[in-house]
Design a protein around this motif. Structure first.
Motif, mmCIF file in Angstrom:
data_model
loop_
_atom_site.group_PDB
_atom_site.id
_atom_site.type_symbol
_atom_site.label_atom_id
_atom_site.label_comp_id
_atom_site.label_asym_id
_atom_site.label_seq_id
_atom_site.Cartn_x
_atom_site.Cartn_y
_atom_site.Cartn_z
ATOM 1 N N UNK A 205 0.835 -1.203 0.000
ATOM 2 C CA UNK A 205 0.000 0.000 0.000
ATOM 3 C C UNK A 205 0.867 1.249 0.000
ATOM 4 N N UNK A 206 2.085 1.120 -0.442
ATOM 5 C CA UNK A 206 2.918 2.306 -0.544
ATOM 6 C C UNK A 206 3.924 2.462 0.572
ATOM 7 N N UNK A 207 4.488 1.353 1.050
ATOM 8 C CA UNK A 207 5.541 1.453 2.059
ATOM 9 C C UNK A 207 6.854 1.757 1.345
ATOM 10 N N UNK A 208 7.528 2.813 1.795
ATOM 11 C CA UNK A 208 8.726 3.244 1.070
ATOM 12 C C UNK A 208 9.864 2.222 1.214
ATOM 13 N N UNK A 209 9.864 1.453 2.318
ATOM 14 C CA UNK A 209 10.882 0.414 2.470
ATOM 15 C C UNK A 209 10.763 -0.615 1.347
ATOM 16 N N UNK A 210 9.529 -0.838 0.894
ATOM 17 C CA UNK A 210 9.269 -1.826 -0.154
ATOM 18 C C UNK A 210 9.817 -1.398 -1.502
ATOM 19 N N UNK A 211 10.205 -0.118 -1.617
ATOM 20 C CA UNK A 211 10.876 0.340 -2.836
ATOM 21 C C UNK A 211 12.380 0.393 -2.593
ATOM 22 N N UNK A 212 12.732 0.929 -1.431
ATOM 23 C CA UNK A 212 14.146 1.170 -1.140
ATOM 24 C C UNK A 212 14.941 -0.132 -1.107
ATOM 25 N N UNK A 213 14.416 -1.141 -0.393
ATOM 26 C CA UNK A 213 15.193 -2.365 -0.206
ATOM 27 C C UNK A 213 15.426 -3.132 -1.510
ATOM 28 N N UNK A 214 14.356 -3.486 -2.266
ATOM 29 C CA UNK A 214 14.623 -4.272 -3.474
ATOM 30 C C UNK A 214 15.430 -3.512 -4.525
ATOM 31 N N UNK A 215 15.227 -2.198 -4.610
ATOM 32 C CA UNK A 215 15.966 -1.456 -5.629
ATOM 33 C C UNK A 215 17.455 -1.372 -5.286
ATOM 34 N N UNK A 216 17.764 -1.240 -3.981
ATOM 35 C CA UNK A 216 19.173 -1.274 -3.596
ATOM 36 C C UNK A 216 19.734 -2.662 -3.854
ATOM 37 N N UNK A 217 18.913 -3.676 -3.512
ATOM 38 C CA UNK A 217 19.396 -5.055 -3.623
ATOM 39 C C UNK A 217 19.692 -5.435 -5.064
ATOM 40 N N UNK A 218 18.821 -5.054 -6.000
ATOM 41 C CA UNK A 218 19.078 -5.516 -7.369
ATOM 42 C C UNK A 218 20.321 -4.855 -7.944
ATOM 43 N N UNK A 219 20.553 -3.618 -7.542
ATOM 44 C CA UNK A 219 21.745 -2.967 -8.056
ATOM 45 C C UNK A 219 23.020 -3.560 -7.445
#
Lengths: 149, 499
Positions: free
Chosen positions: B294-308
Motif C-alpha cells: 500500500x505504498x511502504x517506502x521500504x518496499x521500494x528502497x530495499x529491493x531497488x538497492x538489492x538488485x543494483x
C-alpha cells in the motif's frame, strides 16, 4: 488400467528431455568413449545423455501421478510469422542483399501482430532500411551486399 | 594502501574521455532497455557484442557492464510509474512503488530508488575491489578437481535459486551442458553432434543460443500475451523525499544492499533474487507488515538497492574464478573471449588496467545513472508510450543483424531461429531458459576439467573428495541441495517466489 496424464505440461517437458537424452546417448556411443582415466569424446556426452533420459523419465512419470497445469494455447500467428520473418532474413540476406532482407523481414514480422497498421509498417520499413543500410552497412562497415545484383 | 593504488589505476583508465563516453553509452542503453519491457539485458548485450569488436577490450567491457546495471535503474522507473516491471528484477518494486505513485508520491519513490541504488552501487563497487583480490589468490590454488567441483556448486546453486520446478531446472542444465559439447572435441578433435554441418564444427555460438532463447522467444511471447501497456501516468510533484521518507528508508537501503551484495556473489545469483529476498525480509521484520503493498517506502528502497548491489557483485565470480554465475555473466565471458581475454584469476595480475578500470567505471556509471535518471524521467516515460507494434520489428531486425555479423553467417541466424522455437516451447512448458544458457557455457569447461582431474588421479574419482578445497565445495553443494529438498524450506521457497 487406464493411465491418465495429470500434468500435460510436465509430461511434454519430460518427453522432450527424454528424447534429447536418447539422441545424446545414441550419437555419443558412436564416438570413442574411452575409460574414466582416459576419457574419449563420447564419455561425457553419454553420461549426460543418460542423466537426461533419467530426468525426463522421472518428470514424465511424476506428471502421471501429480496433477498440474494444462498446456497453454499456442498462438500460431505470432509464432509462425516471427519465425518465418527470421527465416526469410536468413535465407535472403546473402543472395538478395540487405535491402530486400530488411524489407521482407519487417513486413512479415509486422504481420505477426494484429495491431499493425499498414501505413505505419511502410514508414517503419523505410526507417529500418535507413538503419540497416546507413548505420550497419556503412556506419559499422558490416559486409552486407546491398542489392541482388 | 594497495587498494587505493589499484583504485587510482582504475579511475585513471575509466576517466579517459573515450571510456567515459562508452560508460555513458552503456548506462544510457541500459536505462533505455530497462524502461522498455520486452527486451532485457541478455538480448541487448548479445546484440551489441559484434559492435564492440573494433573497440579496445576495456571500453567494450565497460560499456557492456553498464548495460547490465543500467537496466536495474531503468526497470524501477517503469515499475513505479506505470506498474510494469521493465526488468524481472523490478517485479517487487511494482507492489509498493506504484502504490506510492497513486498516492502522489511518485517523485519520492523514484528518488529513493535512485539514491538507494547509487548507495548500493558504491558499496558493492568497494566490496568488489576489496574481495576480488583475495578470492583470486585462492583461485590460483585451484586445480582441475577444484574447478570441476566449483562448477558443480555453481550449477546446483543455479538450480536452487531458479524459480519453479527443481527437477526441470536440473534437466535444463544438463541439456545446456550437452548443447555446449556440440562441435569439435578440444581434446581429440572428434566432431560431436554436428550432423555433418561444417558450420557446427566450431560449436554453436553462445550469442546464437542467447539470442534465440532470450531475444526471439520473448518477442513471440510478448505478441501472444499482448501485454496491456496502458500508461496510467502518475503525476510527479516533487522529487524530494520528505524527512520521514528518509528516516523510514535508510535502514532498508542498508539491508537491501547487504542482501543483494551477498546473493549476487552466489553462483546462480544476480539481480533478480536479491530484490525478492530483500522485499520479503522488509515485510517480515516490519512492525506493521500490512502497510506493504500500500505504498511502504521500504518496499521500494530495499529491493531497488538489492538488485543494483547484486548486479554488480555478480561480477565477482566471473572476474576472480572465471565462472559466470548467471546468463548475463555468461555473455560477458563471450565478450572477453572475443577480445582474447580468458576470464579467471590471472586477469587481475596480467591485465590490471582492465580489471580495475572496469571496477572504477561501475562507480562512475552509477553516478551517471543518478544524473541521467532523476532529471530525465520525463523522457523515459514518453518512451513508454511508443507502442510495441512499432518496437518489435526493430528489435527483431537488430537481433538478426547482430547474430549474422558475429561470423557473417546466415546459418547462425537460422540456428538462432531454432533456439527461438525451442525457447518458446520451454516457456510454454514452464521451464526457465536461464539455467540452460549457464549449462551451455559451462559444458566444455566442465568436461575439460573433469578429464584433466581424472587423468591426474589415474581414473580415481576419489580425487574430488580427498582434496580439501574440492571437498568443501562439493559439501556446500550437497548442503544446498539437501536444504532445498527439505519440505519446510521448500514451502518457504515457493512462498518467496509467489510474492
Amino acid at each position: 488400467m487406464k493411465v491418465r496424464i495429470r500434468s500435460p505440461r510436465d509430461f511434454c517437458a519430460g518427453v522432450i528431455f527424454l528424447l534429447f537424452g536418447l539422441c545424446a546417448v545414441l550419437m555419443g556411443r558412436g564416438y570413442p568413449v574411452g575409460t574414466a582415466r582416459n576419457m574419449g569424446a563420447g564419455y561425457f556426452p553419454v553420461v549426460l545423455g543418460a542423466l537426461l533420459v533419467l530426468l525426463g523419465t522421472v518428470i514424465s512419470i511424476k506428471s502421471l501421478m501429480i496433477a498440474g497445469e494444462k498446456l497453454e494455447n499456442i498462438g500460431l500467428r505470432p509464432m509462425l510469422l516471427v519465425l518465418l520473418a527470421i527465416g526469410v532474413f536468413a535465407g535472403s540476406v546473402d543472395s538478395l542483399g540487405i535491402v530486400a532482407a530488411t524489407t521482407l523481414m519487417t513486413v512479415i514480422g509486422a504481420a505477426a501482430s494484429p495491431e499493425s497498421r499498414w501505413r505505419e509498417v511502410v514508414v517503419l520499413t523505410l526507417v529500418l532500411l535507413g538503419l540497416s543500410v546507413g548505420a550497419f552497412t556503412y556506419g559499422l562497415g558490416l559486409p552486407f551486399k546491398l542489392l541482388p545484383f | 594502501m594497495e587498494l587505493l593504488a589499484n583504485l587510482q589505476l582504475g579511475f585513471g583508465v575509466a576517466l579517459t574521455l573515450q571510456n567515459l563516453l562508452y560508460c555513458f553509452t552503456g548506462v544510457l542503453l541500459g536505462t533505455l532497455i530497462g524502461v522498455l519491457p520486452g527486451i532485457g539485458p541478455v538480448a541487448t548485450i548479445a546484440m551489441l557484442l559484434p559492435a564492440t569488436y573494433a573497440l579496445p577490450p576495456v571500453s567494450a567491457l565497460i560499456m557492456l557492464a553498464g548495460i547490465y546495471y543500467g537496466a536495474q535503474y531503468g526497470g524501477s522507473t517503469t515499475a513505479i510509474l506505470v506498474n510494469i516491471p521493465g526488468e524481472s528484477s523490478s517485479v517487487v518494486t511494482c507492489l509498493d512503488g506504484y502504490a506510492m505513485a497513486r498516492q502522489g508520491r511518485a517523485g519520492a519513490a523514484l528518488a529513493v530508488a535512485a539514491l538507494g541504488s547509487f548507495f548500493a552501487g558504491t558499496v558493492s563497487t568497494l566490496i568488489l575491489a576489496m574481495f576480488a583480490p583475495p578470492l583470486a589468490e585462492i583461485a590460483f590454488q585451484f586445480g582441475p578437481a577444484e574447478y570441476f567441483s566449483l562448477m558443480v556448486l555453481g550449477l546446483i546453486a543455479a538450480i536452487v535459486l531458479a524459480r519453479g520446478s527443481l527437477i526441470k531446472a536440473i534437466a535444463m542444465i544438463v541439456l545446456g551442458l550437452l548443447l555446449g559439447l556440440v562441435g569439435a572435441d578440444t581434446n581429440t578433435g572428434q566432431f560431436r553432434f554436428t550432423f555433418g554441418l561444417p558450420q557446427l564444427a566450431d560449436g554453436i555460438g553462445f550469442v546464437v543460443v542467447a539470442m534465440g532463447l532470450f531475444g526471439f522467444s520473448e518477442i513471440i511471447i510478448n505478441l501472444e500475451r499482448r501485454a496491456k501497456r496502458e500508461v496510467v501516468m502518475a503525476q510527479i510533484k516533487s522529487l524530494m523525499p520528505t524527512r520521514e521518507d528518509f528516516a523510514a528508508s535508510w535502514k532498508a537501503v542498508l539491508r537491501g544492499t547487504g542482501i543483494g551484495a551477498l546473493l549476487g556473489i552466489l553462483p546462480g545469483g544476480g539481480a533478480v533474487l536479491g530484490s525478492f529476498a530483500a522485499y520479503t525480509l522488509e515485510k517480515r521484520i516490519a512492525k506493521d507488515p500490512s502497510r506493504f503493498g500500500k505504498g511502504a517506502i521500504e518496499g521500494v528502497a530495499a529491493p531497488e538497492s538489492a538488485n543494483n548491489a547484486g548486479a554488480q557483485t555478480s561480477f565477482i565470480p566471473l572476474l576472480t574464478l572465471g565462472i559466470p554465475s548467471n546468463a548475463v555473466m555468461a555473455l560477458m565471458v563471450g565478450a572477453m573471449t572475443i577480445h582474447g581475454i580468458i576470464p579467471g584469476p590471472q586477469v587481475m595480475t596480467e591485465r590490471p588496467e582492465l580489471f580495475w578500470g572496469m571496477i572504477a567505471s561501475m562507480w562512475i556509471g552509477n553516478l551517471l545513472l543518478v544524473i541521467l535518471n532523476l532529471p530525465l524521467i520525463g523522457i523515459w516515460v514518453k518512451l513508454l508510450s511508443v507502442p510495441y507494434r512499432l518496437l518489435y520489428p526493430a528489435i527483431l531486425l537488430f537481433c538478426c543483424i547482430g547474430v549474422y555479423s558475429l561470423n557473417n553467417s546466415a546459418v547462425d541466424v537460422g540456428l538462432a531461429l531454432l533456439f527461438g522455437l525451442l525457447g518458446y516451447l520451454f516457456i510454454k512448458l514452464d521451464c526457465e531458459p536461464a539455467p540452460l544458457l549457464l549449462g551451455f557455457v559451462l559444458g566444455p569447461m566442465m568436461e575439460d576439467n573433469l578429464r584433466r582431474a581424472m587423468r591426474i588421479s589415474r581414473g580415481n574419482p576419489e580425487v574430488f573428495f580427498t582434496r580439501p578445497l574440492s571437498l568443501a565445495l562439493l559439501l556446500i553443494a550437497l548442503a544446498l541441495l539437501i536444504v532445498v529438498v527439505l519440505p519446510v524450506v521448500r514451502k518457504k521457497r515457493e512462498e518467496a517466489f509467489q510474492e
